[in-house]
Design a protein around this motif. Structure first.
Motif, PDB file in Angstrom:
ATOM      1  N   GLU A 153      -4.959   9.790   0.950  1.00 57.50           N
ATOM      2  CA  GLU A 153      -3.854   8.973   1.461  1.00 57.50           C
ATOM      3  C   GLU A 153      -4.130   7.503   1.181  1.00 57.50           C
ATOM      4  O   GLU A 153      -5.268   7.059   1.223  1.00 57.50           O
ATOM      5  CB  GLU A 153      -3.682   9.168   2.971  1.00 57.50           C
ATOM      6  CG  GLU A 153      -3.244  10.554   3.346  1.00 57.50           C
ATOM      7  CD  GLU A 153      -2.985  10.689   4.840  1.00 57.50           C
ATOM      8  OE1 GLU A 153      -3.448   9.828   5.624  1.00 57.50           O
ATOM      9  OE2 GLU A 153      -2.313  11.646   5.223  1.00 57.50           O
TER      10      GLU A 153
ATOM     11  N   SER B  93       0.836  -1.201   0.000  1.00 59.35           N
ATOM     12  CA  SER B  93       0.000   0.000   0.000  1.00 59.35           C
ATOM     13  C   SER B  93       0.873   1.253   0.000  1.00 59.35           C
ATOM     14  O   SER B  93       0.462   2.290  -0.466  1.00 59.35           O
ATOM     15  CB  SER B  93      -0.926   0.017   1.217  1.00 59.35           C
ATOM     16  OG  SER B  93      -0.167   0.198   2.401  1.00 59.35           O
TER      17      SER B  93
ATOM     18  N   GLU C 101      -4.143   3.597   2.090  1.00 60.87           N
ATOM     19  CA  GLU C 101      -4.376   2.817   3.303  1.00 60.87           C
ATOM     20  C   GLU C 101      -4.149   1.342   2.984  1.00 60.87           C
ATOM     21  O   GLU C 101      -4.273   0.919   1.827  1.00 60.87           O
ATOM     22  CB  GLU C 101      -5.811   3.039   3.788  1.00 60.87           C
ATOM     23  CG  GLU C 101      -6.096   4.498   4.134  1.00 60.87           C
ATOM     24  CD  GLU C 101      -7.533   4.733   4.551  1.00 60.87           C
ATOM     25  OE1 GLU C 101      -8.188   3.780   5.013  1.00 60.87           O
ATOM     26  OE2 GLU C 101      -7.996   5.874   4.409  1.00 60.87           O
TER      27      GLU C 101
ATOM     28  N   ALA D 258       1.330   3.063   2.367  1.00 58.90           N
ATOM     29  CA  ALA D 258       0.578   4.066   3.115  1.00 58.90           C
ATOM     30  C   ALA D 258       1.529   5.010   3.852  1.00 58.90           C
ATOM     31  O   ALA D 258       2.536   4.555   4.388  1.00 58.90           O
ATOM     32  CB  ALA D 258      -0.355   3.379   4.113  1.00 58.90           C
ATOM     33  N   PRO D 259       1.289   6.299   3.795  1.00 53.23           N
ATOM     34  CA  PRO D 259       0.110   6.974   3.262  1.00 53.23           C
ATOM     35  C   PRO D 259       0.278   7.470   1.822  1.00 53.23           C
ATOM     36  O   PRO D 259      -0.520   8.265   1.342  1.00 53.23           O
ATOM     37  CB  PRO D 259      -0.035   8.170   4.203  1.00 53.23           C
ATOM     38  CG  PRO D 259       1.381   8.550   4.499  1.00 53.23           C
ATOM     39  CD  PRO D 259       2.139   7.225   4.554  1.00 53.23           C
TER      40      PRO D 259
ATOM     41  N   TYR E  86      -9.995   9.876  -2.045  1.00 53.70           N
ATOM     42  CA  TYR E  86      -8.995   9.554  -1.036  1.00 53.70           C
ATOM     43  C   TYR E  86      -7.750  10.405  -1.236  1.00 53.70           C
ATOM     44  O   TYR E  86      -7.324  10.658  -2.359  1.00 53.70           O
ATOM     45  CB  TYR E  86      -8.621   8.064  -1.103  1.00 53.70           C
ATOM     46  CG  TYR E  86      -9.790   7.174  -0.789  1.00 53.70           C
ATOM     47  CD1 TYR E  86     -10.166   6.935   0.519  1.00 53.70           C
ATOM     48  CD2 TYR E  86     -10.533   6.599  -1.812  1.00 53.70           C
ATOM     49  CE1 TYR E  86     -11.247   6.131   0.813  1.00 53.70           C
ATOM     50  CE2 TYR E  86     -11.622   5.790  -1.527  1.00 53.70           C
ATOM     51  CZ  TYR E  86     -11.973   5.560  -0.215  1.00 53.70           C
ATOM     52  OH  TYR E  86     -13.053   4.765   0.074  1.00 53.70           O
TER      53      TYR E  86
END
Length: 145
Positions: free
Chosen positions: A104, A88, A106, A90-91, A102
């Protein structure tokens, strides 16, 4: 300690960071060490160079790296799932075409990365999810097999 290494190597246009990274790694890391190329965005040639020098390398792919026209697409086509992990990041690196505004990335968005990989490789989504999870488990010794 025989722990896997996670390498995140990106370069700016015109820089030699990716070339220099591999050269440095070859000079200090044993050939069969486990290496995770996090958020791999290199070319097909670079991927094969890493595999030749370090056969136990897995390549990580995250959302934004799968954008249309990405250099990752030929790499994903060439790699088998047992040399691929999904990330992912993330972020950062939100998957493309994700509706909902979205801002960011996740962890749940890894499924979107898997969908894109399944499309690129013409495989069922369940196969991509299962095989890449097993790859990560084996690579990191998580015991999920």
């Amino acid at each position: 300690m025989q722990k896997p290494m996670v390498i995140h190597c990106r370069d700016l246009v015109g820089s030699r960071a990716k070339i220099d990274c591999l050269a440095i790694m070859k000079s200090i890391v044993p050939r069969f060490h486990r290496i995770h190329r996090h958020c791999f965005g290199g070319s097909l040639h670079q991927m094969w160079s890493w595999k030749r020098c370090f056969p136990n390398t897995v390549f990580g792919f995250a959302g934004a790296l799968l954008r249309q026209g990405s250099s990752s697409i030929p790499v994903i086509r060439a790699l088998t799932l047992n040399h691929m992990v999904l990330e992912s990041d993330a972020p950062y690196l939100i998957p493309p075409n994700l509706k909902g505004g979205y801002t960011e990335s996740e962890p749940w968005m890894v499924r979107e990365v898997a969908k894109r990989v399944a499309h690129i490789k013409d495989l069922p989504l369940a196969t991509v999810l299962e095989e890449t999870a097993l790859t990560a488990s084996r690579f990191y010794g998580l015991g999920l097999e």
